[in-house]
Enzyme design. Structure first.
Site, PDB file in Angstrom:
ATOM      1  N   GLU A 102      10.800  -2.758   8.214  1.00 50.90           N
ATOM      2  CA  GLU A 102      10.587  -3.964   7.424  1.00 50.90           C
ATOM      3  C   GLU A 102      11.225  -3.825   6.053  1.00 50.90           C
ATOM      4  O   GLU A 102      11.284  -2.731   5.487  1.00 50.90           O
ATOM      5  CB  GLU A 102       9.078  -4.230   7.296  1.00 50.90           C
ATOM      6  CG  GLU A 102       8.483  -4.590   8.654  1.00 50.90           C
ATOM      7  CD  GLU A 102       6.992  -4.837   8.646  1.00 50.90           C
ATOM      8  OE1 GLU A 102       6.536  -5.668   9.436  1.00 50.90           O
ATOM      9  OE2 GLU A 102       6.266  -4.198   7.865  1.00 50.90           O
ATOM     10  N   CYS A 135      13.049  -4.614  -1.557  1.00 49.38           N
ATOM     11  CA  CYS A 135      12.266  -3.414  -1.259  1.00 49.38           C
ATOM     12  C   CYS A 135      12.675  -2.958   0.141  1.00 49.38           C
ATOM     13  O   CYS A 135      12.454  -3.669   1.118  1.00 49.38           O
ATOM     14  CB  CYS A 135      10.781  -3.755  -1.329  1.00 49.38           C
ATOM     15  SG  CYS A 135       9.708  -2.397  -0.820  1.00 49.38           S
ATOM     16  N   CYS A 166       6.635   6.939   9.189  1.00 48.53           N
ATOM     17  CA  CYS A 166       6.551   7.898   8.082  1.00 48.53           C
ATOM     18  C   CYS A 166       5.739   9.102   8.529  1.00 48.53           C
ATOM     19  O   CYS A 166       4.817   8.970   9.326  1.00 48.53           O
ATOM     20  CB  CYS A 166       5.879   7.234   6.868  1.00 48.53           C
ATOM     21  SG  CYS A 166       5.936   8.254   5.376  1.00 48.53           S
ATOM     22  N   CYS A 187      -0.416   9.480   4.302  1.00 51.70           N
ATOM     23  CA  CYS A 187      -1.285   9.066   3.202  1.00 51.70           C
ATOM     24  C   CYS A 187      -2.372   8.162   3.805  1.00 51.70           C
ATOM     25  O   CYS A 187      -2.075   7.235   4.552  1.00 51.70           O
ATOM     26  CB  CYS A 187      -0.499   8.297   2.144  1.00 51.70           C
ATOM     27  SG  CYS A 187       0.819   9.268   1.398  1.00 51.70           S
ATOM     28  N   CYS A 214      -2.333   4.102   3.548  1.00 48.65           N
ATOM     29  CA  CYS A 214      -1.088   3.364   3.787  1.00 48.65           C
ATOM     30  C   CYS A 214      -0.922   2.993   5.254  1.00 48.65           C
ATOM     31  O   CYS A 214      -1.116   3.827   6.147  1.00 48.65           O
ATOM     32  CB  CYS A 214       0.091   4.216   3.322  1.00 48.65           C
ATOM     33  SG  CYS A 214       1.684   3.425   3.599  1.00 48.65           S
ATOM     34  N   CYS A 221       2.786  -3.601  -0.976  1.00 47.25           N
ATOM     35  CA  CYS A 221       2.843  -2.140  -0.899  1.00 47.25           C
ATOM     36  C   CYS A 221       1.859  -1.613   0.122  1.00 47.25           C
ATOM     37  O   CYS A 221       0.682  -1.949   0.092  1.00 47.25           O
ATOM     38  CB  CYS A 221       2.443  -1.505  -2.232  1.00 47.25           C
ATOM     39  SG  CYS A 221       3.510  -1.864  -3.581  1.00 47.25           S
TER      40      CYS A 221
HETATM   41  N1  SAH Z   1       7.047   7.318   0.531  1.00 54.04           N
HETATM   42  C1  SAH Z   1       7.424   6.767  -0.722  1.00 54.04           C
HETATM   43  C2  SAH Z   1       7.890   5.339  -0.611  1.00 54.04           C
HETATM   44  C3  SAH Z   1       6.808   4.354  -0.230  1.00 54.04           C
HETATM   45  S1  SAH Z   1       6.553   3.330  -1.575  1.00 54.04           S
HETATM   46  C4  SAH Z   1       6.305   6.921  -1.707  1.00 54.04           C
HETATM   47  O1  SAH Z   1       5.263   7.428  -1.332  1.00 54.04           O
HETATM   48  O2  SAH Z   1       6.479   6.613  -2.873  1.00 54.04           O
HETATM   49  C5  SAH Z   1       5.104   2.512  -1.227  1.00 54.04           C
HETATM   50  C6  SAH Z   1       4.168   2.553  -2.409  1.00 54.04           C
HETATM   51  O3  SAH Z   1       2.968   1.824  -2.078  1.00 54.04           O
HETATM   52  C7  SAH Z   1       3.736   3.957  -2.716  1.00 54.04           C
HETATM   53  O4  SAH Z   1       3.510   4.075  -4.082  1.00 54.04           O
HETATM   54  C8  SAH Z   1       2.418   4.037  -1.987  1.00 54.04           C
HETATM   55  O5  SAH Z   1       1.605   5.066  -2.459  1.00 54.04           O
HETATM   56  C9  SAH Z   1       1.863   2.674  -2.228  1.00 54.04           C
HETATM   57  N2  SAH Z   1       0.852   2.251  -1.233  1.00 54.04           N
HETATM   58  C10 SAH Z   1       0.693   2.708   0.012  1.00 54.04           C
HETATM   59  N3  SAH Z   1      -0.303   2.059   0.625  1.00 54.04           N
HETATM   60  C11 SAH Z   1      -0.781   1.160  -0.277  1.00 54.04           C
HETATM   61  C12 SAH Z   1      -1.783   0.171  -0.225  1.00 54.04           C
HETATM   62  N4  SAH Z   1      -2.483  -0.028   0.865  1.00 54.04           N
HETATM   63  N5  SAH Z   1      -1.982  -0.580  -1.330  1.00 54.04           N
HETATM   64  C13 SAH Z   1      -1.245  -0.408  -2.444  1.00 54.04           C
HETATM   65  N6  SAH Z   1      -0.264   0.507  -2.545  1.00 54.04           N
HETATM   66  C14 SAH Z   1      -0.046   1.288  -1.469  1.00 54.04           C
END
Ligand code: SAH
Length: 349
Positions: free
Chosen positions: A98, A111, A118, A122, A125, A343
């Site tokens: 996406e 974006c 991935c 985390c 996410c 995000c």
């Molecule tokens: N793997 C990279 C790129 C992903 S960026 C990284 O970790 O930075 C996606 C961003 O959204 C990251 O900052 C991640 O921590 C954040 N993120 C992930 N799940 C989220 C959620 N449910 N709500 C808000 N931010 C989230």
């Protein structure tokens, strides 16, 4: 029959300039055709040989006979009430990633994803639930930017201004393809965009941050920090076990020494996880390692109910304490939440 034939043909964008020149010479044509084709493939983002109208019909047929252009397809496009567009992008092997267009008053941001799925797991996410399937090629990354650039022009009549690697995947675990894509995006032979408009976001892989510093990269760095106490960070981001905050901090110090450039920390404040002053103080201490700013990101629920955004008062506590100590802090409201484009929501549905 057709599919097998297509599979056996080479993707023309995988050829080096010299190889394409040789191809034309071997077929009794002029080497400068390679330059024309290159311009079509990159600068003009051609998706088919038929678009290459300054080549003769015979030359286009020759190319079609030998090559394919494995560009991505926007399989499905959703528009949010706030203007955000989410694309489900189909790759040549049928996998889907996406990418999102985020319109704002002064900018339009793309974006983009760097991997299918991935590997980082985390806990908060949605993409983590997909597991990593493969890295995207540099072309597949480039094409996402092209698709969004075209949508910016078509739907907003405005240019694409910024690119963030904040889609699916961990860009620093696909470093060579990500940097190759960025090189094309910024090249005059590609999209000619400015390096300072590009931000790579990472979970914070220390040794890769050191490598980026050594490579003297010119794009911006963002780190998904989310907590500055090891125990808490490890409990929500498993990468922190093998890559603790002390190592991350040391890598960032090295980054700043080499590049003299600030880092942005992305940080979500969750109820019951990092919503006390102890966590704010730890973040403040971490922010002192090198010049930095903080983006407090609104949490986008991913449907399991496990994580909940902290109350506004807690966000204000973060804001006050950080700002009073000279750390620029912004609260980032989510965009495209209604279509799961925000995000951490990519791949939610
Ligand atoms: N793997 C990279 C790129 C992903 S960026 C990284 O970790 O930075 C996606 C961003 O959204 C990251 O900052 C991640 O921590 C954040 N993120 C992930 N799940 C989220 C959620 N449910 N709500 C808000 N931010 C989230």
């Amino acid at each position: 029959m057709l599919a097998a034939e297509t599979l056996s043909k080479r993707d023309i964008r995988k050829l080096k300039a010299e190889e394409l020149k040789k191809f034309f010479i071997d077929h009794g044509d002029k080497p400068f055709r390679a330059t024309q084709v290159d311009e079509w493939l990159w600068k003009k983002s051609a998706k088919s040989f038929d678009q290459m109208t300054n080549l003769s019909v015979a030359t286009r047929a020759l190319l079609k006979e030998h090559f394919v252009i494995n560009h991505i397809h926007v399989d499905k496009m959703q528009r949010s009430a706030d203007g955000t567009i989410k694309n489900a992008v189909k790759l040549h092997d049928g996998l889907i990633v996406e990418s999102v267009l985020i319109p704002a008053e002064k900018r339009i941001t793309a974006c983009v994803s760097s991997q299918v799925g991935c590997s980082l797991a985390c806990k908060f996410c949605a993409t983590a639930k997909l597991k990593r399937q493969r890295n995207l090629s540099s072309d597949e990354i480039y094409d996402q930017v092209v698709a969004i650039k075209e949508q910016a022009e078509l739907f907003f009549n405005r240019p694409l201004t910024n690119i963030v690697f904040m889609g699916m995947g961990e860009p620093l675990l696909n470093y060579s393809n990500v940097t190759a894509a960025i090189e094309k995006i910024t090249s005059q032979k590609g999209l000619g965009m400015a390096m300072k408009r590009i931000t790579v976001s990472t979970v914070g892989i220390a040794k890769m941050i050191v490598k980026m510093a050594d490579d003297d990269v010119k794009f911006n760095l963002a780190v998904s920090l989310h907590d500055a106490i090891d125990e808490t960070r490890s409990s929500i981001m498993p990468i922190n076990d093998s890559n603790p905050l002390s190592e991350l901090g040391a890598a960032l110090r090295y980054w700043y020494q080499k590049t003299k450039r600030k880092v942005t920390y992305e940080y979500v404040v969750w109820k019951g996880i990092n919503d006390t002053e102890e966590h704010v103080r730890a973040l403040l201490k971490f922010c002192k390692i090198i010049p930095s700013k903080v983006n407090l990101i609104e949490y986008n629920p991913i449907g399991d109910g496990e994580f909940r955004q902290a109350a506004d008062e807690v966000l204000n506590m973060y804001m006050d304490l950080l700002e009073r100590n000279g750390i620029t802090t912004r609260i980032r409201k989510s965009r495209g939440k209604d279509i799961d484009a925000a995000c951490g929501q990519l791949a939610n549905k």
